[in-house]
Motif scaffolding. Structure first.
Motif, short mmCIF file in Angstrom:
data_model
loop_
_atom_site.label_atom_id
_atom_site.label_comp_id
_atom_site.label_asym_id
_atom_site.label_seq_id
_atom_site.Cartn_x
_atom_site.Cartn_y
_atom_site.Cartn_z
N THR A 28 0.82 -1.22 0.00
CA THR A 28 0.00 0.00 0.00
C THR A 28 0.85 1.27 0.00
OG1 THR A 28 -0.09 0.26 2.41
CG2 THR A 28 -1.75 -1.19 1.38
N GLN A 29 2.15 1.13 0.29
CA GLN A 29 3.07 2.27 0.40
C GLN A 29 2.63 3.27 1.47
OE1 GLN A 29 4.01 3.94 -3.54
NE2 GLN A 29 3.33 2.02 -4.47
N THR A 30 1.78 2.85 2.39
CA THR A 30 1.19 3.72 3.42
C THR A 30 0.51 4.93 2.78
OG1 THR A 30 3.21 3.16 4.67
CG2 THR A 30 1.59 4.53 5.78
N SER A 31 -0.13 4.69 1.64
CA SER A 31 -0.75 5.77 0.86
C SER A 31 -2.14 5.34 0.42
CB SER A 31 0.11 6.10 -0.36
OG SER A 31 -0.64 6.79 -1.34
N PRO A 32 -3.16 6.20 0.58
CA PRO A 32 -4.50 5.84 0.12
C PRO A 32 -4.57 5.55 -1.37
CG PRO A 32 -4.59 7.73 1.59
CD PRO A 32 -3.15 7.49 1.31
N VAL A 33 -3.91 6.36 -2.18
CA VAL A 33 -3.95 6.18 -3.64
C VAL A 33 -3.29 4.86 -4.03
CG1 VAL A 33 -3.22 7.09 -5.87
CG2 VAL A 33 -4.06 8.65 -4.10
N ALA A 34 -2.07 4.64 -3.52
CA ALA A 34 -1.37 3.39 -3.83
C ALA A 34 -2.11 2.20 -3.25
CB ALA A 34 0.05 3.46 -3.28
N GLY A 35 -2.72 2.37 -2.08
CA GLY A 35 -3.47 1.29 -1.47
C GLY A 35 -4.68 0.87 -2.29
N VAL A 36 -5.41 1.84 -2.81
CA VAL A 36 -6.57 1.54 -3.66
C VAL A 36 -6.12 0.84 -4.94
CG1 VAL A 36 -8.35 2.60 -5.11
CG2 VAL A 36 -8.07 3.32 -2.74
N ILE A 87 -10.06 2.62 4.86
CA ILE A 87 -11.39 3.16 4.55
C ILE A 87 -11.59 3.37 3.05
CG2 ILE A 87 -12.87 5.19 4.84
CD1 ILE A 87 -11.91 5.27 7.77
N PRO A 88 -10.68 4.05 2.32
CA PRO A 88 -10.89 4.18 0.87
C PRO A 88 -10.85 2.85 0.13
CG PRO A 88 -8.77 5.13 1.51
CD PRO A 88 -9.53 4.87 2.76
N VAL A 89 -10.02 1.91 0.60
CA VAL A 89 -10.00 0.59 -0.02
C VAL A 89 -11.35 -0.09 0.13
CG1 VAL A 89 -9.09 -1.75 0.25
CG2 VAL A 89 -7.51 0.18 0.08
N ALA A 90 -11.92 -0.01 1.33
CA ALA A 90 -13.20 -0.67 1.59
C ALA A 90 -14.34 -0.04 0.81
CB ALA A 90 -13.50 -0.65 3.08
N THR A 91 -14.39 1.29 0.79
CA THR A 91 -15.52 1.96 0.16
C THR A 91 -15.47 1.94 -1.36
OG1 THR A 91 -14.37 4.09 0.42
CG2 THR A 91 -15.96 3.48 2.13
N SER A 92 -14.25 1.97 -1.93
CA SER A 92 -14.16 2.09 -3.39
C SER A 92 -13.81 0.79 -4.10
CB SER A 92 -13.11 3.15 -3.77
OG SER A 92 -11.82 2.77 -3.36
N VAL A 93 -13.33 -0.22 -3.36
CA VAL A 93 -12.90 -1.45 -4.02
C VAL A 93 -13.59 -2.68 -3.43
CG1 VAL A 93 -10.94 -2.90 -4.71
CG2 VAL A 93 -10.64 -0.43 -4.51
N THR A 94 -13.25 -3.03 -2.20
CA THR A 94 -13.64 -4.35 -1.69
C THR A 94 -15.13 -4.49 -1.39
OG1 THR A 94 -12.92 -3.66 0.52
CG2 THR A 94 -11.35 -4.89 -0.81
N SER A 95 -15.77 -3.43 -0.90
CA SER A 95 -17.21 -3.54 -0.63
C SER A 95 -18.00 -3.65 -1.93
CB SER A 95 -17.70 -2.34 0.19
OG SER A 95 -17.62 -1.14 -0.56
N ARG A 96 -17.51 -3.01 -2.97
CA ARG A 96 -18.20 -3.07 -4.27
C ARG A 96 -18.00 -4.43 -4.94
NH1 ARG A 96 -16.95 2.88 -7.00
NH2 ARG A 96 -17.87 4.13 -5.32
#
Length: 395
Positions: free
Chosen positions: A72-80, A105-114
């Motif tokens: 994830t590089q400790t980054s929301p963008v890289a994590g997504v 949180i961004p991973v869950a809302t934009s990727v895995t929950s969908r």
């Protein structure tokens, strides 16, 4: 002859594809670079230990599991981006991670929950996660910072510190924990002179430290990760702004002792989720320690997350992503015969007999509530010379 050979190759390829399709694929979405690198590498060790034990016990539903690692590089963008690859390219059936709430949180809302992929974070502690719209696919093996904030406030007041300043990383983790602490601290009669947010990865935090120093603070509460945190500590000391520091879980890193100096950190203390002494924790440590040394923060929870995804797939009798989600509470919550770290073969045997199991984790009971949260225990730790000591539970 050539046709028969080509036919044999095609058949072998088809069979290999079927075998691969039967394998449970679990992604490890962890910070292997960036602010949380030290924790990410250690948590990956915990995940790999669980993978080895599961496969040594025969795997899941008769097939070995496959671990797919992403940074994830400790980054929301890289994590997504990393999560999208795990889900859409690698085709994982579940994910251990991410670590920081600002990535989880961004991973869950934009990727895995969908996509409908179970994600179990070992360390995403933001209170926001409790009510997050994640379609029931996000779980965590660490308690919410609603607990840690209250415990830290009680601890600081109990030590007679009446006025503090806060400096916190500007993400869901930092903001949620800072707010939880301040609310409880002021309710108990304490005063927060300054509360200052900072951005990760900056070369200097002198301005933020100077703002935090305005007022009559007796100590600086640092809610940060080690890479940025060590810069803040260095500049706070160099500027003569603070000499007393209080920390949260993100700063529990032995590497800071060498970077800052034992004399400057000696006696500084903090809080974090802490597993109670138990046979399950002892079993995990006895397997982990000889190979990797003392486990860093949340490694036990990462191990538990891996075990739980595998047990849920075994219970479901399927690698179907939704079936895994629906079986998670069946293997983690009572009733059922208790199983723990190192007992995957026993758990599989019980499930095959049609019996219920209740996984008791290295990090705690792992009884998921309707929000995917677990009950928590908060412990105090402190820097003491060239080591970090575990002090005890904070009520």
């Amino acid at each position: 002859m050539i046709k028969r050979w080509l036919g044999a190759v095609s058949a072998m390829t088809l069979l290999a594809g079927v075998a691969n399709a039967d394998e449970l694929k679990i992604g490890a979405l962890l910070p292997l670079t960036g602010d949380l690198q030290a924790f990410g590498e250690a948590n990956l060790n915990g995940v790999r230990l669980a993978e080895e034990q599961i496969n040594e016990a025969g795997g899941v539903n008769g097939a070995p599991i496959q671990l797919v690692v992403a940074d994830t590089q400790t980054s929301p963008v890289a994590g997504v981006d990393a999560a999208q690859k795990l889900v859409n390219v690698d085709g994982v059936h579940g994910i251990v991670g991410a670590m920081g709430s600002g990535v989880t949180i961004p991973v869950a809302t934009s990727v895995t929950s969908r996509a409908g992929v179970v994600t179990i974070s070992p360390s995403a502690t933001s209170p926001t996660i409790t009510t997050l719209d994640d379609n029931g696919y996000l779980f965590r093996t660490a308690p919410s910072d609603a607990y840690q904030g209250a415990a830290l406030a009680n601890l600081v007041m109990g030590k007679g510190t009446k006025t503090v300043s806060i400096i916190y990383v500007n993400n869901d983790y930092g903001e949620g924990l800072a707010n939880a602490f301040q609310t409880n601290y002021e309710k108990a009669g304490g005063s927060v002179a300054q509360s200052v947010a900072f951005e990760q990865g900056q070369p200097s935090y002198r301005g933020e430290v100077q703002r935090a120093a305005q007022g009559d603070s007796e100590a600086l509460i640092v809610i940060a990760y080690p890479e940025s945190g060590q810069v803040i500590l260095t500049q706070a000391l160099e500027g003569g702004h603070f000499t007393n520091f209080i920390f949260t879980d993100g700063m529990k890193d032995p590497g800071l002792i060498e970077l800052i100096g034992a004399d400057f950190l000696d006696g500084a203390y903090g809080t974090m989720a802490a597993a109670a002494e138990s046979p399950q924790l002892a079993a995990f440590v006895s397997a982990y320690q000889p190979r990797f040394g003392d486990p860093l923060a949340y490694v036990d929870g990462a191990y538990d997350a891996m075990m739980l995804i595998a047990l849920a797939a075994q219970k479901a009798g399927s690698n179907d992503r939704t079936a895994i989600r629906d079986a998670l509470r069946e293997v983690s919550n009572p009733p059922g015969e208790e199983v723990g770290p190192g007992e995957f073969a026993k758990a599989v045997s019980l499930l095959k007999e049609g019996k219920d199991i209740n996984y008791q984790g290295a990090a705690g009971s792992q009884d998921f509530d309707e929000n995917g949260d677990v009950p928590g225990r908060i412990g105090e730790w402190r820097f003491s010379g060239d080591t970090i000591e575990e002090v005890g539970e904070v009520k």
